[in-house]
Design an enzyme around this catalytic site. Structure first.
Site, mmCIF file in Angstrom:
data_model
loop_
_atom_site.group_PDB
_atom_site.id
_atom_site.type_symbol
_atom_site.label_atom_id
_atom_site.label_comp_id
_atom_site.label_asym_id
_atom_site.label_seq_id
_atom_site.Cartn_x
_atom_site.Cartn_y
_atom_site.Cartn_z
ATOM 1 N N ARG A 147 4.401 40.466 -25.162
ATOM 2 C CA ARG A 147 5.694 39.757 -25.193
ATOM 3 C C ARG A 147 5.891 38.804 -24.007
ATOM 4 N NH1 ARG A 147 7.279 44.965 -26.744
ATOM 5 N NH2 ARG A 147 7.445 45.101 -29.010
ATOM 6 N N LYS A 169 5.912 23.757 -23.081
ATOM 7 C CA LYS A 169 5.645 23.744 -24.526
ATOM 8 C C LYS A 169 4.220 24.255 -24.727
ATOM 9 C CE LYS A 169 8.583 20.040 -26.317
ATOM 10 N NZ LYS A 169 8.600 18.686 -26.937
ATOM 11 N N GLU A 211 0.887 7.744 -21.082
ATOM 12 C CA GLU A 211 2.070 8.589 -20.811
ATOM 13 C C GLU A 211 2.718 8.192 -19.484
ATOM 14 O OE1 GLU A 211 3.235 10.592 -23.052
ATOM 15 O OE2 GLU A 211 1.566 11.227 -24.307
ATOM 16 N N LYS A 253 9.540 14.010 -15.578
ATOM 17 C CA LYS A 253 9.496 15.043 -16.625
ATOM 18 C C LYS A 253 10.220 16.312 -16.158
ATOM 19 C CE LYS A 253 6.999 17.513 -20.106
ATOM 20 N NZ LYS A 253 5.845 17.667 -20.981
ATOM 21 N N GLU A 263 14.772 20.952 -25.687
ATOM 22 C CA GLU A 263 14.863 19.702 -26.447
ATOM 23 C C GLU A 263 16.039 19.671 -27.418
ATOM 24 O OE1 GLU A 263 11.010 17.977 -27.405
ATOM 25 O OE2 GLU A 263 11.926 16.930 -29.075
ATOM 26 N N ARG A 267 15.485 15.675 -23.782
ATOM 27 C CA ARG A 267 14.025 15.831 -23.752
ATOM 28 C C ARG A 267 13.335 15.023 -24.852
ATOM 29 N NH1 ARG A 267 10.447 21.297 -22.444
ATOM 30 N NH2 ARG A 267 8.438 20.256 -22.620
ATOM 31 N N ASN A 271 9.471 11.647 -26.107
ATOM 32 C CA ASN A 271 8.678 11.330 -27.295
ATOM 33 C C ASN A 271 8.703 9.846 -27.631
ATOM 34 O OD1 ASN A 271 7.939 14.017 -27.684
ATOM 35 N ND2 ASN A 271 9.860 14.458 -28.732
ATOM 36 N N HIS A 274 6.031 8.301 -29.804
ATOM 37 C CA HIS A 274 5.253 9.365 -30.429
ATOM 38 C C HIS A 274 5.420 9.423 -31.949
ATOM 39 C CE1 HIS A 274 4.639 10.455 -26.298
ATOM 40 N NE2 HIS A 274 3.981 11.554 -26.594
ATOM 41 N N HIS A 278 2.234 9.484 -33.931
ATOM 42 C CA HIS A 278 1.843 10.593 -34.806
ATOM 43 C C HIS A 278 1.462 10.080 -36.185
ATOM 44 C CE1 HIS A 278 2.638 13.591 -31.912
ATOM 45 N NE2 HIS A 278 3.943 13.659 -32.031
ATOM 46 N N HIS A 291 -4.795 10.911 -28.634
ATOM 47 C CA HIS A 291 -3.328 10.979 -28.661
ATOM 48 C C HIS A 291 -2.700 9.863 -27.809
ATOM 49 C CE1 HIS A 291 0.681 12.703 -28.634
ATOM 50 N NE2 HIS A 291 0.653 12.761 -27.311
#
Ligand code: NAD
Ligand code: GLY
Length: 401
Positions: A147, A169, A211, A253, A263, A267, A271, A274, A278, A291
């Site tokens: 956990r 993340k 980035e 960041k 987010e 946040r 992106n 992105h 994507h 990426h």
């Protein structure tokens, strides 16, 4: 060494940025005080850096090569019940195959197996040594094992230094899409050793620069100008320039994550580019485009759409295009067709009530989430970038940023 903090109350943690941190027994003793350490890395990074790191973790004591399940034990202390002293540190190394295609539950299972085989408890620590793939997967395992146990990020790509290692993340991919299985789980420290970037392929360095440029665009016009002035130094990996680029990116960041860890609002600005990126990655089957390369083109498309909406002027778009090209990043989209691009964009995580919410620049150093653009303007933008070819293939993959 520069130290930043991600402010999250009792889960706050430091980001250490400097040269030689990964081989410093003092730094490691302070930020990895745990007795049992699982070092997770991959087949490319292990031969470059794992032995030196292991030695430093053991405080200079003997370091044996350990494949899955095997490990190294060192340090001082009298013999305990397991033959180790109370202070003796145990480092077990797990070397994963290299590549995004291995960021899966099956690979995570191997890491769980190593933790269990070595009887690691809740006081153990997972140390991720690698790029975003290793960091995301190792963090996911740390989030789930018993956990949730401690983990430390030691990024080895520029992408990981400025983005994936910070913010908690963690995820693995599923055949149905990228990053679909994951958890928010913050590391207890990020140890960003710039020396580890010296072996990074040039193309991967450029992908990370996309980035870095993104941070200037969303939050800091002066930083954007600084990147323009120091692009040549960054490309030759001049340590002071790299340290500043990483430090300012992490600062931006960290501040955003500190205000919006999960987010629910701000946040999402991280992106920028992105959603378009994507679409490129998904339509090309994650083959051929890194990426960061897809994000670079996505930043330009977002800027161009913002120009069409009157949010920014053409000079900003051209400035961005010039900077991305100087970073040796692509500035043209693949001809996947506007309709197909839109289909992929519509399965983005930021879709609400079937409307694609887009992060768009509102000026240099400023960006907002925008849902009230005219559809026709988006359609024209997509046609200009991806071509007007009708889409034929239904999207099969989803992405969670
Ligand atoms: P990566 O981890 O695949 O690394 C790129 C390549 O460089 C790999 O082949 C790797 O083995 C190699 N490499 C790594 N360090 C090296 C070094 N020092 N010297 C030589 N080679 C080295 O790719 P990446 O760009 O670091 O990360 C991409 C991943 O990160 C994706 O899975 C993406 O989803 C994830 N990501 C996560 C977040 C987040 O917030 N968690 C943010 C951005 C990206
Ligand atoms: N990489 C985007 C984020 O961490 O939110």
């Amino acid at each position: 060494m520069q130290t930043l903090t991600v402010e999250l109350g009792e889960r706050s943690y430091p980001i250490l940025i400097g040269s030689g941190l990964a081989r410093s027994p003092e730094v490691l003793a302070r930020h990895v005080p745990h007795r049992d350490v699982l070092l997770v890395t991959n087949t490319v990074v292990a031969p470059l850096y794992a032995d030196a790191l292991e030695q430093a973790l053991l405080g200079g004591a003997r370091s044996a090569d350990g494949a899955d399940g095997a490990g190294s034990t060192g340090g001082a202390g009298s013999a305990g019940g397991d033959g180790r002293g109370p202070m003796a540190r145990r480092v077990v190394r797990v070397v994963l195959p290299d590549g995004e295609q291995y960021k899966t539950l099956a690979t995570a299972q191997r890491v769980f197996d190593a933790l269990i085989a070595n009887r690691y408890g809740r006081d153990a620590l997972v140390l991720a040594l690698g790029g975003g793939v290793v960091g995301d997967l190792a963090g996911f395992v740390a989030a789930c094992y018993q956990r949730g146990i401690d983990f430390v990020q030691m990024p080895t790509t520029l992408m990981a230094h400025v983005d994936s290692a910070v913010g908690g993340k963690t995820a693995v991919n599923h055949p149905g899409g990228k990053n679909l299985i994951g958890a928010f789980h913050q590391p207890r420290a990020v140890i960003a050793d710039i020396e580890l970037l010296r072996t990074l392929p040039d193309r991967e360095l450029s992908a990370g620069l996309a980035e870095v440029i993104k941070y200037g665009l969303i939050r800091d016009a002066a930083f954007f100008s600084w990147i323009e002035q120091h692009m040549d130094a960054l490309l030759v990996r001049e340590p002071t320039a790299l340290a500043h680029a990483i430090g300012r990116s992490c600062e931006i960041k960290a501040a955003i994550v500190g205000r919006d860890e999960r987010e629910s609002g701000e946040r999402a600005l991280l992106n920028l580019g992105h959603t378009f990126g994507h679409a490129i990655e998904s339509a090309t089957g994650y083959v051929g485009w890194l990426h960061g390369e897809a994000v670079a083109v996505g930043l330009l498309i977002a800027a161009d759409l913002a120009r069409r909406l009157g949010r920014v002027d053409v000079a900003l778009v051209e400035r961005l295009r010039t900077l991305l090209a100087r970073a040796r990043l692509p500035v043209q989209a693949p001809p996947i067709g506007a309709a197909r691009a839109l289909e992929y964009m519509q399965i983005d995580k930021k879709v609400q009530s079937r409307r694609v919410r887009l992060v768009l620049p509102a000026g240099l150093g400023d960006a907002t989430v925008c849902a009230d653009y005219p559809d026709a303007v988006l359609a024209d933008t997509l046609a200009a970038w991806f071509g007007a070819v009708p889409g034929s293939t239904a999207p099969s993959a989803r992405t969670a940023s």
